[in-house]
Design an enzyme around this catalytic site. Structure first.
Site, short mmCIF file in Angstrom:
data_model
loop_
_atom_site.label_atom_id
_atom_site.label_comp_id
_atom_site.label_asym_id
_atom_site.label_seq_id
_atom_site.Cartn_x
_atom_site.Cartn_y
_atom_site.Cartn_z
CB ALA A 1 3.62 4.33 6.46
CE1 TYR A 2 6.22 -3.05 3.40
CE2 TYR A 2 8.13 -2.19 2.23
CZ TYR A 2 7.39 -3.26 2.67
OH TYR A 2 7.82 -4.54 2.41
#
Length: 249
Positions: free
Chosen positions: A155-156
């Protein structure tokens, strides 16, 4: 650490994620070098402490995922500062750590909402204020994770790749209009955001840096302040690395 005396005289900045870490250090330097600043952050208590520490002229406690709140904050800060010349988007979270097939849906949504949507809302609200007087510097804080991808941080990594793409698009849109937009792509540096990660993830990222250490916040702040200054006049829609040799493009 030397400062460029008067470099930001007459300039006004909005810094998101301004209550701690890179955002606070950038605001401190801009103010020390003659500018004024408004700090935006979700943490009201730390925001008040950061204002006292940096001398910021204005603060707004808000969640950048609320587009209406961001628009209202932009108008409020512009009124308080008299103008907006600089936007530094530093607000972000790391999210959960784990493989894609096990990644928590809620964490994915929250990371994208803050790191991508929130940054988009901030740029969308502030760009018109810059176009009104034909000058602006936008610095969006991305990450080397957005270029290379860190395992167990999907996600990051995806969110920071999106920040790079958004910034390239924005910089090209604004080229020739006096407003410059670039992204910072740091490797991991000492910051409160590291508390969101397990030590094993921090150790992995340190091990990828040829210099053999994490960065320090003042090193990335120095680069941001160049990007936010008048000196950065012929580079837009680009990325600046502070990676200790990690990045290869």
């Amino acid at each position: 650490m030397s400062l460029f005396s008067g470099r930001f005289t007459g300039r006004a900045a909005i810094v998101t994620g301004g209550a701690s870490g890179l955002g606070k250090e950038v605001a401190r330097r801009i103010i020390a070098e003659g500018g004024t600043a408004a700090l935006w952050d979700v943490d009201a208590d730390r925001l008040a402490e950061a204002q006292a520490e940096t001398g910021a002229a204005h603060v707004v406690a808000l969640d950048v995922t609320d587009a209406d709140a961001v628009a209202a904050a932009a108008a409020s800060s512009a009124e308080a500062l008299g103008r907006v010349d600089i936007l530094v988007c530093s607000a972000a979270i790391t999210g959960a750590t784990g493989p894609v097939h096990e990644y928590p849906l809620e964490s994915w949504r929250r990371v994208i909402d803050i790191n991508v949507n929130g940054l988009f809302y901030c740029c969308r609200a502030v760009v018109p204020l810059m176009l009104d007087h034909g000058y602006g510097r936008i610095v969006n804080v991305a990450s080397v994770a957005g270029k290379e991808g860190n395992p167990n941080a999907s996600a990051y990594s995806a969110s920071k790749a999106a920040v790079i793409g958004l910034t390239k698009s924005l910089g090209k849109e604004l080229a020739g209009k006096g407003v410059i937009a670039n992204a910072l792509t740091p490797a991991t540096f000492e910051s409160p955001i590291l508390a969101q990660l397990p030590q094993s993830q921090v150790d992995y990222m340190r091990g990828k840096i040829p210099m053999g250490r994490l960065g320090e916040v003042h090193e990335s702040a120095a680069m941001v302040c160049f990007m936010a200054s008048e000196e950065c006049s012929f580079t837009t829609a680009s990325t600046f690395d502070t990676s200790g040799g990690r990045t290869t493009f």
